[in-house]
Design a protein around this motif. Structure first.
Motif, mmCIF file in Angstrom:
data_model
loop_
_atom_site.group_PDB
_atom_site.id
_atom_site.type_symbol
_atom_site.label_atom_id
_atom_site.label_comp_id
_atom_site.label_asym_id
_atom_site.label_seq_id
_atom_site.Cartn_x
_atom_site.Cartn_y
_atom_site.Cartn_z
ATOM 1 N N ALA A 24 0.826 -1.211 0.000
ATOM 2 C CA ALA A 24 0.000 0.000 0.000
ATOM 3 C C ALA A 24 0.858 1.258 0.000
ATOM 4 C CB ALA A 24 -0.928 -0.005 1.219
ATOM 5 N N ALA A 25 2.024 1.172 0.629
ATOM 6 C CA ALA A 25 2.935 2.324 0.604
ATOM 7 C C ALA A 25 3.430 2.603 -0.807
ATOM 8 C CB ALA A 25 4.108 2.082 1.554
ATOM 9 N N GLU A 26 3.497 1.548 -1.629
ATOM 10 C CA GLU A 26 3.866 1.726 -3.039
ATOM 11 C C GLU A 26 2.711 2.323 -3.843
ATOM 12 O OE1 GLU A 26 5.174 -1.824 -4.961
ATOM 13 O OE2 GLU A 26 6.275 -2.531 -3.201
ATOM 14 N N THR A 27 1.542 1.764 -3.684
ATOM 15 C CA THR A 27 0.406 2.123 -4.542
ATOM 16 C C THR A 27 -0.305 3.397 -4.101
ATOM 17 O OG1 THR A 27 -1.223 0.849 -3.259
ATOM 18 C CG2 THR A 27 0.016 -0.334 -4.969
ATOM 19 N N LYS A 28 -0.236 3.689 -2.789
ATOM 20 C CA LYS A 28 -0.940 4.833 -2.196
ATOM 21 C C LYS A 28 -2.454 4.734 -2.359
ATOM 22 C CE LYS A 28 2.638 7.150 -0.634
ATOM 23 N NZ LYS A 28 3.719 6.196 -0.960
ATOM 24 N N LEU A 29 -2.955 3.513 -2.599
ATOM 25 C CA LEU A 29 -4.397 3.313 -2.619
ATOM 26 C C LEU A 29 -4.972 3.551 -1.225
ATOM 27 C CD1 LEU A 29 -5.025 0.034 -4.662
ATOM 28 C CD2 LEU A 29 -5.817 2.326 -5.252
ATOM 29 N N PRO A 30 -6.242 3.958 -1.136
ATOM 30 C CA PRO A 30 -6.904 3.974 0.177
ATOM 31 C C PRO A 30 -6.826 2.589 0.817
ATOM 32 C CG PRO A 30 -8.254 5.091 -1.452
ATOM 33 C CD PRO A 30 -7.124 4.439 -2.211
ATOM 34 N N LEU A 31 -6.786 2.559 2.130
ATOM 35 C CA LEU A 31 -6.682 1.306 2.873
ATOM 36 C C LEU A 31 -7.994 0.978 3.567
ATOM 37 C CD1 LEU A 31 -3.118 1.664 4.322
ATOM 38 C CD2 LEU A 31 -3.987 -0.431 3.308
ATOM 39 N N PHE A 32 -8.438 -0.264 3.395
ATOM 40 C CA PHE A 32 -9.669 -0.774 3.990
ATOM 41 C C PHE A 32 -9.250 -1.785 5.051
ATOM 42 C CE2 PHE A 32 -13.536 -3.479 3.850
ATOM 43 C CZ PHE A 32 -14.521 -2.507 3.924
ATOM 44 N N LEU A 33 -9.292 -1.374 6.321
ATOM 45 C CA LEU A 33 -8.628 -2.134 7.387
ATOM 46 C C LEU A 33 -9.605 -2.777 8.363
ATOM 47 C CD1 LEU A 33 -5.621 0.193 8.277
ATOM 48 C CD2 LEU A 33 -5.786 -1.602 6.545
ATOM 49 N N HIS A 34 -9.130 -3.870 8.954
ATOM 50 C CA HIS A 34 -9.891 -4.653 9.927
ATOM 51 C C HIS A 34 -9.086 -4.728 11.221
ATOM 52 C CE1 HIS A 34 -12.397 -8.226 11.184
ATOM 53 N NE2 HIS A 34 -11.296 -8.473 11.891
ATOM 54 N N GLN A 70 3.538 7.180 5.094
ATOM 55 C CA GLN A 70 3.802 6.439 3.853
ATOM 56 C C GLN A 70 2.535 5.978 3.134
ATOM 57 O OE1 GLN A 70 6.863 3.308 4.322
ATOM 58 N NE2 GLN A 70 7.126 4.035 6.414
ATOM 59 N N LEU A 71 1.387 6.090 3.797
ATOM 60 C CA LEU A 71 0.166 5.462 3.301
ATOM 61 C C LEU A 71 -0.838 6.472 2.780
ATOM 62 C CD1 LEU A 71 -0.264 2.976 6.285
ATOM 63 C CD2 LEU A 71 0.742 2.459 4.053
ATOM 64 N N GLY A 72 -1.766 5.980 1.965
ATOM 65 C CA GLY A 72 -2.886 6.790 1.516
ATOM 66 C C GLY A 72 -3.934 6.898 2.616
ATOM 67 N N PRO A 73 -5.132 7.366 2.279
ATOM 68 C CA PRO A 73 -6.190 7.491 3.287
ATOM 69 C C PRO A 73 -6.588 6.136 3.852
ATOM 70 C CG PRO A 73 -7.042 7.909 1.087
ATOM 71 C CD PRO A 73 -5.559 7.830 0.953
ATOM 72 N N VAL A 74 -7.069 6.133 5.085
ATOM 73 C CA VAL A 74 -7.350 4.906 5.830
ATOM 74 C C VAL A 74 -8.784 4.922 6.349
ATOM 75 C CG1 VAL A 74 -6.794 3.625 7.948
ATOM 76 C CG2 VAL A 74 -4.945 4.585 6.535
ATOM 77 N N VAL A 75 -9.470 3.796 6.221
ATOM 78 C CA VAL A 75 -10.718 3.582 6.940
ATOM 79 C C VAL A 75 -10.597 2.300 7.750
ATOM 80 C CG1 VAL A 75 -11.861 2.396 4.990
ATOM 81 C CG2 VAL A 75 -13.231 3.401 6.839
ATOM 82 N N VAL A 76 -10.970 2.362 9.016
ATOM 83 C CA VAL A 76 -11.105 1.167 9.846
ATOM 84 C C VAL A 76 -12.556 0.738 9.695
ATOM 85 C CG1 VAL A 76 -10.867 0.168 12.131
ATOM 86 C CG2 VAL A 76 -9.316 1.985 11.405
ATOM 87 N N HIS A 77 -12.748 -0.326 8.941
ATOM 88 C CA HIS A 77 -14.119 -0.690 8.559
ATOM 89 C C HIS A 77 -14.766 -1.512 9.660
ATOM 90 C CE1 HIS A 77 -15.590 -4.714 7.130
ATOM 91 N NE2 HIS A 77 -14.378 -5.064 7.521
ATOM 92 N N CYS A 78 -16.103 -1.550 9.619
ATOM 93 C CA CYS A 78 -16.897 -2.320 10.587
ATOM 94 C C CYS A 78 -16.403 -2.052 12.010
ATOM 95 C CB CYS A 78 -16.850 -3.809 10.261
ATOM 96 S SG CYS A 78 -18.023 -4.798 11.205
#
Length: 265
Positions: free
Chosen positions: A120-130, A148-156
């Motif tokens: 994800a640090a390479e792609t910089k895509l948003p992160l969908f995290l658990h 190093q990361l793109g935007p983050v959501v802690v899902h559920c």
């Protein structure tokens, strides 16, 4: 009312027989865009297939859930890299840690999470995290990737107020599901969802899981599906002391911006 379901497991076998009807019911309930969760190597491929089959309505994530941590081999990471390059894939994940069920050994979970964050640090895509029952290790691993990361959501999100604000302090987003509607386990969420800033709040069904227990009449099959997002929004709006149209508009705008989704068809 226009809604975005940021997490629906539409590749689940329970949708194999009637997915078109499920999607039609969702659209009639105001769900104009959906993100299909890819949570294993096969599941991520299936999520992308569904997104390609329903352009303008479905998008996909691509990741390896901690329950499937042993799939996160060098070959698995290469596969995720290719999937995440597809235009229909709008987030990396679902990935993270789950110490509640421990379906994978904890060291394997941590390794899989770290390897996916490196990607994800390479792609910089948003992160969908658990994250479930693993807050300390989760925060420590994320700290190692700070900046190093793109935007983050802690899902559920199902955690405590303190955990929620740990995430908000990092400018991360929070995904709320029908867990909010569970009087046995989700009552604590009702006490602080009003304090989550509108530009950090999104909604999801996590279908076919977590059918809201406040739906009346309760369907006999007990399968959750995206049309019930409208019910979750109503409950969330009530807890936030807002008109449902305000909560719907805010969560939709936040989700569209987070995932970079085009306007609804």
């Amino acid at each position: 009312m226009e809604l975005i379901d940021i997490g629906a497991n539409l590749g689940h076998e329970s949708f194999d027989a009637d997915l078109d009807a499920v999607l039609q019911r969702a659209v009639l309930a105001g769900v104009t865009r959906l993100v299909v969760t890819g949570a294993s190597r096969a599941g991520a491929v299936r999520a992308l297939e569904l997104a390609k089959a329903h352009p303008g309505l479905l998008w996909a994530t691509a990741g390896i859930h901690p329950h499937h941590a042993t799939e996160c081999t060098a070959e698995g990471i290469a596969e995720l890299r290719a999937l995440q390059a597809e235009p229909e894939v709008v987030a990396a994940g679902e990935c993270g840690l789950d110490y509640h069920r421990d379906f994978s050994p904890r060291p394997a979970q941590r390794s899989a999470f770290e390897r996916q964050l490196e990607l994800a640090a390479e792609t910089k895509l948003p992160l969908f995290l658990h994250q479930r029952d693993a807050h300390g290790d989760f925060m420590a691993i994320m700290k190692a990737f700070e900046g190093q990361l793109g935007p983050v959501v802690v899902h559920c999100f199902t955690g405590t107020r303190a955990e929620c604000f740990d995430y908000l302090d990092q400018d991360w987003h929070i995904g709320i599901t029908g867990w909010l509607c569970d009087e046995r386990r989700g009552q604590h969420l009702r006490e602080f969802v009003k304090d989550i800033p509108a530009d950090r709040l999104m909604v999801e069904t996590d279908a076919p899981y977590l059918l809201p227990r406040t739906v009346k009449p309760m369907p006999s099959h007990r399968r959750n599906e995206p049309m019930y997002l409208a019910h979750i929004i109503e409950e969330l709006a009530r807890d936030r002391g807002e008109d449902v149209s305000v909560t719907a508009a805010a969560t939709t705008a936040t989700a569209a911006a987070f995932f970079g989704l085009p306007p609804a068809r």
